[in-house]
Design an enzyme around this catalytic site. Sequence first.
Site, PDB file in Angstrom:
ATOM      1  N   ASP A 209       0.853  -1.188   0.000  1.00  0.00           N
ATOM      2  CA  ASP A 209       0.000   0.000   0.000  1.00  0.00           C
ATOM      3  C   ASP A 209       0.885   1.233   0.000  1.00  0.00           C
ATOM      4  O   ASP A 209       1.734   1.392   0.877  1.00  0.00           O
ATOM      5  CB  ASP A 209      -0.910  -0.007   1.229  1.00  0.00           C
ATOM      6  CG  ASP A 209      -1.996   1.053   1.137  1.00  0.00           C
ATOM      7  OD1 ASP A 209      -2.369   1.426  -0.001  1.00  0.00           O
ATOM      8  OD2 ASP A 209      -2.479   1.509   2.188  1.00  0.00           O
TER       9      ASP A 209
ATOM     10  N   HIS B  62      -3.696  13.952   0.203  1.00  0.00           N
ATOM     11  CA  HIS B  62      -3.940  13.123   1.392  1.00  0.00           C
ATOM     12  C   HIS B  62      -2.781  13.249   2.378  1.00  0.00           C
ATOM     13  O   HIS B  62      -2.993  13.471   3.583  1.00  0.00           O
ATOM     14  CB  HIS B  62      -4.134  11.661   0.983  1.00  0.00           C
ATOM     15  CG  HIS B  62      -4.196  10.713   2.140  1.00  0.00           C
ATOM     16  ND1 HIS B  62      -5.261  10.666   3.014  1.00  0.00           N
ATOM     17  CD2 HIS B  62      -3.305   9.783   2.590  1.00  0.00           C
ATOM     18  CE1 HIS B  62      -5.033   9.738   3.944  1.00  0.00           C
ATOM     19  NE2 HIS B  62      -3.866   9.183   3.705  1.00  0.00           N
TER      20      HIS B  62
ATOM     21  N   GLU C 274     -10.432   3.930   3.479  1.00  0.00           N
ATOM     22  CA  GLU C 274      -9.504   4.653   2.616  1.00  0.00           C
ATOM     23  C   GLU C 274      -9.904   4.349   1.181  1.00  0.00           C
ATOM     24  O   GLU C 274      -9.894   3.188   0.744  1.00  0.00           O
ATOM     25  CB  GLU C 274      -8.044   4.254   2.902  1.00  0.00           C
ATOM     26  CG  GLU C 274      -7.575   4.782   4.258  1.00  0.00           C
ATOM     27  CD  GLU C 274      -6.071   4.714   4.480  1.00  0.00           C
ATOM     28  OE1 GLU C 274      -5.407   3.879   3.825  1.00  0.00           O
ATOM     29  OE2 GLU C 274      -5.573   5.503   5.304  1.00  0.00           O
TER      30      GLU C 274
ATOM     31  N   GLU D 224      -9.168   3.994  -2.379  1.00  0.00           N
ATOM     32  CA  GLU D 224      -7.929   3.773  -3.120  1.00  0.00           C
ATOM     33  C   GLU D 224      -8.224   3.049  -4.439  1.00  0.00           C
ATOM     34  O   GLU D 224      -9.305   2.492  -4.637  1.00  0.00           O
ATOM     35  CB  GLU D 224      -6.933   2.928  -2.302  1.00  0.00           C
ATOM     36  CG  GLU D 224      -6.641   3.516  -0.921  1.00  0.00           C
ATOM     37  CD  GLU D 224      -5.410   2.916  -0.256  1.00  0.00           C
ATOM     38  OE1 GLU D 224      -4.593   2.279  -0.945  1.00  0.00           O
ATOM     39  OE2 GLU D 224      -5.276   3.104   0.976  1.00  0.00           O
TER      40      GLU D 224
ATOM     41  N   ASP E  78      -9.112   0.377   1.863  1.00  0.00           N
ATOM     42  CA  ASP E  78      -8.108  -0.009   2.855  1.00  0.00           C
ATOM     43  C   ASP E  78      -8.622   0.394   4.247  1.00  0.00           C
ATOM     44  O   ASP E  78      -8.213   1.395   4.814  1.00  0.00           O
ATOM     45  CB  ASP E  78      -6.779   0.680   2.521  1.00  0.00           C
ATOM     46  CG  ASP E  78      -5.692   0.358   3.532  1.00  0.00           C
ATOM     47  OD1 ASP E  78      -5.769  -0.719   4.141  1.00  0.00           O
ATOM     48  OD2 ASP E  78      -4.786   1.193   3.705  1.00  0.00           O
TER      49      ASP E  78
ATOM     50  N   ARG F 208      -8.025   3.898  13.107  1.00  0.00           N
ATOM     51  CA  ARG F 208      -7.118   5.021  13.350  1.00  0.00           C
ATOM     52  C   ARG F 208      -6.555   5.037  14.758  1.00  0.00           C
ATOM     53  O   ARG F 208      -5.420   5.484  14.973  1.00  0.00           O
ATOM     54  CB  ARG F 208      -7.847   6.342  13.075  1.00  0.00           C
ATOM     55  CG  ARG F 208      -8.372   6.501  11.665  1.00  0.00           C
ATOM     56  CD  ARG F 208      -7.250   6.467  10.649  1.00  0.00           C
ATOM     57  NE  ARG F 208      -7.782   6.689   9.299  1.00  0.00           N
ATOM     58  CZ  ARG F 208      -7.074   6.482   8.194  1.00  0.00           C
ATOM     59  NH1 ARG F 208      -5.828   6.047   8.268  1.00  0.00           N
ATOM     60  NH2 ARG F 208      -7.623   6.698   7.016  1.00  0.00           N
TER      61      ARG F 208
ATOM     62  N   GLN G  84      -3.920   2.313  14.921  1.00  0.00           N
ATOM     63  CA  GLN G  84      -2.804   2.763  14.072  1.00  0.00           C
ATOM     64  C   GLN G  84      -1.966   3.840  14.775  1.00  0.00           C
ATOM     65  O   GLN G  84      -0.734   3.795  14.753  1.00  0.00           O
ATOM     66  CB  GLN G  84      -3.375   3.301  12.751  1.00  0.00           C
ATOM     67  CG  GLN G  84      -2.340   3.748  11.740  1.00  0.00           C
ATOM     68  CD  GLN G  84      -2.989   4.385  10.497  1.00  0.00           C
ATOM     69  OE1 GLN G  84      -4.209   4.415  10.367  1.00  0.00           O
ATOM     70  NE2 GLN G  84      -2.173   4.888   9.598  1.00  0.00           N
TER      71      GLN G  84
ATOM     72  N   LYS H  29      -4.380  -1.957  10.203  1.00  0.00           N
ATOM     73  CA  LYS H  29      -4.675  -2.089   8.773  1.00  0.00           C
ATOM     74  C   LYS H  29      -4.919  -3.539   8.356  1.00  0.00           C
ATOM     75  O   LYS H  29      -5.599  -3.791   7.363  1.00  0.00           O
ATOM     76  CB  LYS H  29      -3.479  -1.584   7.954  1.00  0.00           C
ATOM     77  CG  LYS H  29      -3.126  -0.129   8.157  1.00  0.00           C
ATOM     78  CD  LYS H  29      -4.010   0.760   7.321  1.00  0.00           C
ATOM     79  CE  LYS H  29      -3.451   2.179   7.277  1.00  0.00           C
ATOM     80  NZ  LYS H  29      -4.261   3.037   6.401  1.00  0.00           N
TER      81      LYS H  29
ATOM     82  N   THR I 153      -8.842  -5.756   3.880  1.00  0.00           N
ATOM     83  CA  THR I 153      -8.726  -4.805   2.765  1.00  0.00           C
ATOM     84  C   THR I 153      -9.658  -5.315   1.671  1.00  0.00           C
ATOM     85  O   THR I 153      -9.527  -6.466   1.244  1.00  0.00           O
ATOM     86  CB  THR I 153      -7.283  -4.753   2.229  1.00  0.00           C
ATOM     87  OG1 THR I 153      -6.383  -4.471   3.306  1.00  0.00           O
ATOM     88  CG2 THR I 153      -7.130  -3.702   1.142  1.00  0.00           C
TER      89      THR I 153
ATOM     90  N   GLU J  66     -10.073  12.558   7.228  1.00  0.00           N
ATOM     91  CA  GLU J  66      -9.926  13.861   6.577  1.00  0.00           C
ATOM     92  C   GLU J  66     -11.269  14.588   6.481  1.00  0.00           C
ATOM     93  O   GLU J  66     -11.352  15.784   6.740  1.00  0.00           O
ATOM     94  CB  GLU J  66      -9.350  13.681   5.164  1.00  0.00           C
ATOM     95  CG  GLU J  66      -7.932  13.151   5.124  1.00  0.00           C
ATOM     96  CD  GLU J  66      -7.550  12.720   3.719  1.00  0.00           C
ATOM     97  OE1 GLU J  66      -7.784  11.541   3.386  1.00  0.00           O
ATOM     98  OE2 GLU J  66      -7.055  13.566   2.948  1.00  0.00           O
TER      99      GLU J  66
HETATM  100 MN    MN Z   1      -4.053   2.873   2.666  1.00  0.00          MN
END
Ligand code: MN
Length: 411
Positions: free
Chosen positions: A125, A132, A196, A198, A230, A234, A237, A250, A254, A360
């Site tokens: 990844d 971002h 996420e 992606e 993904d 948080r 993480q 993570k 996925t 975000e």
């Molecule tokens: Mn990611």
Amino acid sequence: MTLTSWVDVPDGSDFPIQNLPHGVFRDERGTRCGVAIGDSTVDLAAAERAGLFRSTDLDGDTFATDSLNAFIAQGRSVWVAVREALTDFLSADNADAPDFSARHDIVIDHPVEMVMPVTVGDYVDFYSSEHHATNLGRMFRPDGDALLPNWKHLPVGYHGRAGTVVVSGTPISRPSGQRRGPDGPTFGPSEKLDIELEVGFITGNANSLGESVPVASAEDHIFGMCLVNDWSARDIQAWEYVPLGPFLGKSFATTISPWIVTLDALAPFRVPAPEQNPSPLPYLADPAPAGVDISLSVDLAPAGGTPSRITETSFKTMYWTMAQQLAHATVNGATATAGDLFASGTVSGPTDAERGSLIEITWNGRDPIDFGDGVRRTFLEDGDTVVLRGRCDAPGEVGIGFGTCEGTVTG
Ligand code: MN
């Protein structure tokens, strides 16, 4: 004249004859490889048995299996020859095709269940959206430079967990783990479960151990692209990631979309990549760095509610290209093998409306999303459903899409 198919394709379908994405499906007759057209599925195992690929160099029994890896491993010339054979077969100009289809059951009209398209051997990844990376830098290092010193010199990435890459529709269990607390770490279900947005690419057998893939020929080894969610915890993480990067925040899941859209289908939608300043080192220098103009969106349906669009952005603003990512990932001699997944990193655009993650969009929970009727979200709650979409349109071209990449959070 615009190419059309004798197979019915609804207006605005993601899967006109110009697309022909590859996947793996299951019905009462078993699991095998297929190609989407309109709302139908081309049974590639049946097509192969019927001799459709006789004029190509395709190995025998490539498609009567439960992953695309054996096909992808045969390389670009075979991918192109199969695409040409399918295009000829499905073309409206092929007057004999409907009878041919009826005889051989090649085009399936009933709904099928999509399963994982590839066996993912390795999963990387990246972190290739400047917007971002800048947003997260502003959030977590408000007094420092938004981008770390390495960011414009190499496509930052990490190795993810290949074994937990799952296909669209797979339920997502809320992960538990350690979180930072005022009196030391606490343990429990993540309270900051995020998405996420992606896009990923799937490689063929790109190199041997000890060799690297030159940036100029890197795209020859990219079979196609899919959507990637993904999922990210948080809070887990944030506590675990220094100094070695993401781990349990993570690796729990996925999600990828089931159809792999080939680079050949995406050719009309290529665009110049954003200018890179400073110039990258020679091994990353591409004379014509190319992105892909993919319009991306995320819909979120709060538990028991209806879906609302929470973001729209474009893949064309990504700073590092797929070719640069693959060249970088192999420059040390590490192999990229058929079925490997390389995800872009969260795709965020330059405006506030183009943010590709909840952290975000809500600025780490400060600004909840209001769904009406008192329903608000900062991060995901149990029962929430997330749907990613991707679509390519260009003047004079028949638009194509990626289908959906979906997941519902369970407790
Ligand atoms: Mn990611």
